[in-house]
Scaffold this active site. Structure first.
Site, short mmCIF file in Angstrom:
data_model
loop_
_atom_site.label_atom_id
_atom_site.label_comp_id
_atom_site.label_asym_id
_atom_site.label_seq_id
_atom_site.Cartn_x
_atom_site.Cartn_y
_atom_site.Cartn_z
N PRO A 87 -22.46 42.54 130.02
CA PRO A 87 -23.45 43.66 129.67
C PRO A 87 -24.55 43.04 129.32
O PRO A 87 -25.97 43.41 129.51
CB PRO A 87 -22.84 44.33 128.81
CG PRO A 87 -21.62 43.78 128.45
CD PRO A 87 -21.33 42.74 129.36
N ARG A 90 -23.32 39.71 152.26
CA ARG A 90 -23.84 40.30 153.57
C ARG A 90 -25.32 39.81 153.88
O ARG A 90 -25.75 39.95 154.94
CB ARG A 90 -24.19 41.93 153.43
CG ARG A 90 -25.19 42.10 152.12
CD ARG A 90 -25.20 43.76 151.78
NE ARG A 90 -25.86 44.34 152.84
CZ ARG A 90 -27.43 44.41 153.10
NH1 ARG A 90 -27.91 43.57 152.42
NH2 ARG A 90 -27.72 45.18 154.19
N ASP A 96 -33.95 45.66 153.89
CA ASP A 96 -33.43 46.08 152.70
C ASP A 96 -34.23 46.60 151.60
O ASP A 96 -35.32 46.17 151.21
CB ASP A 96 -32.58 44.81 152.01
CG ASP A 96 -31.25 44.60 152.49
OD1 ASP A 96 -30.79 43.69 152.15
OD2 ASP A 96 -31.01 45.66 153.20
C1 JD8 Z 1 -18.17 41.54 131.70
C2 JD8 Z 1 -15.87 42.13 129.06
C3 JD8 Z 1 -16.09 44.53 128.40
C4 JD8 Z 1 -18.18 44.23 127.12
C5 JD8 Z 1 -16.98 45.33 125.10
C6 JD8 Z 1 -16.41 46.86 126.84
C7 JD8 Z 1 -21.61 43.50 133.97
N1 JD8 Z 1 -23.35 45.93 133.63
C8 JD8 Z 1 -22.08 45.59 132.97
N2 JD8 Z 1 -21.51 46.53 132.13
N3 JD8 Z 1 -20.41 45.84 131.54
C9 JD8 Z 1 -20.03 44.69 132.15
C10 JD8 Z 1 -19.17 43.80 131.83
C11 JD8 Z 1 -18.31 44.09 130.83
C12 JD8 Z 1 -17.23 43.13 130.38
C13 JD8 Z 1 -17.41 41.76 130.93
C14 JD8 Z 1 -18.93 42.44 132.32
C15 JD8 Z 1 -16.30 41.23 130.04
N4 JD8 Z 1 -16.42 43.37 129.17
C16 JD8 Z 1 -16.77 44.28 127.15
C17 JD8 Z 1 -18.98 44.04 125.70
C18 JD8 Z 1 -18.47 45.33 124.92
N5 JD8 Z 1 -16.41 45.56 126.14
C19 JD8 Z 1 -21.42 44.36 133.28
N6 JD8 Z 1 -21.90 42.66 134.77
#
Ligand code: JD8
Length: 294
Positions: A117, A186, A201
């Site tokens: 995130p 794709r 696109d």
């Molecule tokens: C990788 C662990 C969960 C995140 C504590 C919830 C991408 N756009 C996105 N939103 N969330 C992710 C994502 C979440 C992930 C992991 C990607 C690995 N988590 C964790 C930090 C807070 N938990 C993502 N791309």
């Protein structure tokens, strides 16, 4: 292209055989991407991270240094996994006749993609960049994420991207990898049927007439459905009028849902003709010819 995915939930990507190859179901096994995989145009490999654990509990996580909620994924397990996956993909030193001319070093290194995130936004532009790579490795995190030294260590020998697919929180990286792999694959030659093209696109595309705009509305038979008619212009056979109508609809939808894309196109200066600016102005965004101001 070779795509390796390391995860503690390999079944997320469908049935996986002993060599890590995906079966004909799941996000990598169905549709055009599944067919490309079956043809061997894309070499998908899915790996269970626990294969690289060393303790009887197959632990992949531990408590976070500095305290805080949840658990963090262990660097030693990830390091061993990525080392093996990269080594497995690297050409063996005994050059076969085909790559006799291309010593091992000629094979471009893999690119490591780590969804998070906190990552940089994943975009159509990045999808196109990934589609130009020969080998992508995806690391699916879970828990609070992967010990940050794994990326730091990998960066000493390869390109590593930490990317996010959007401003919302997922429970792990698997869903993000499924999204990124679909957006990339794709774009690979031969994946989309010839009737489809990525040229138009949204969000980039390859300079097609509508690229940079959101998709407009679409219709198919029956002409009338529940008292709702297909717009007459689409039945007129008047291709110029149809193209103009489709562009107007795409402009209206983009102005309504993604004014930032209108700004981006307006900033390029040659994004809009007189009719475009009239349609956008009617949609509430006056764009004057001179400045790209909205
Ligand atoms: C990788 C662990 C969960 C995140 C504590 C919830 C991408 N756009 C996105 N939103 N969330 C992710 C994502 C979440 C992930 C992991 C990607 C690995 N988590 C964790 C930090 C807070 N938990 C993502 N791309």
């Amino acid at each position: 292209m070779r795509i390796d995915i390391v995860t503690i939930f390999p079944d997320y990507f469908g049935p996986i055989d002993a060599d890590g190859r995906v079966g004909a179901s799941g996000p990598l096994g169905v549709s055009l991407i599944g067919k490309a995989g079956a043809r061997g145009d894309i070499d998908f490999r899915v790996h269970d991270l626990r294969r690289w654990t060393t303790d009887v509990h197959h632990a992949v996580d531990d408590t976070p240094f500095g305290g805080g909620p949840g658990m963090v994924m262990k660097p030693d397990v990830w390091g061993a996994a990525l080392d093996d996956v990269l080594a497995d993909a690297a050409p063996t030193d005994a050059p076969s006749s085909a790559d006799a001319a291309a010593p091992a070093s000629a094979t471009p290194p893999a690119r490591l993609v780590v969804p998070a995130p906190s990552g940089a936004p994943f975009t159509q532009e990045l999808a196109a960049a990934y589609a130009a790579e020969s080998h992508l490795v995806f690391a699916c995190g879970r828990y609070e994420g992967i010990d940050s030294r794994v990326v730091a260590d990998a960066r000493t020998r390869m390109v590593v991207d930490e990317v996010s697919i959007g401003d919302y929180v997922l429970a792990g990286g698997e869903a993000a990898v499924a999204v990124i792999v679909e957006a990339v694959c794709r774009l690979l030659p031969g994946v989309l049927g010839n009737e489809q093209s990525a040229a138009d696109d949204s969000f980039g595309g390859a300079g097609g007439a509508m690229s940079g705009l959101l998709e407009g509305p679409v219709y198919t038979r029956p002409r009338a459905w529940r008292g709702l008619e297909v717009p007459d212009v689409l039945l007129s056979g008047h291709h110029q009028a149809i193209a103009r109508w489709q562009r107007d609809e795409a402009l209206r939808r983009t102005a309504a849902n993604r004014p930032d894309l209108i700004r981006r196109l307006a900033a390029t200066g040659e994004g809009f003709d007189k009719r475009d600016r009239q349609v956008i102005a009617e949609a509430g965004y006056p764009v004057d010819g001179e400045s790209a101001a909205l």
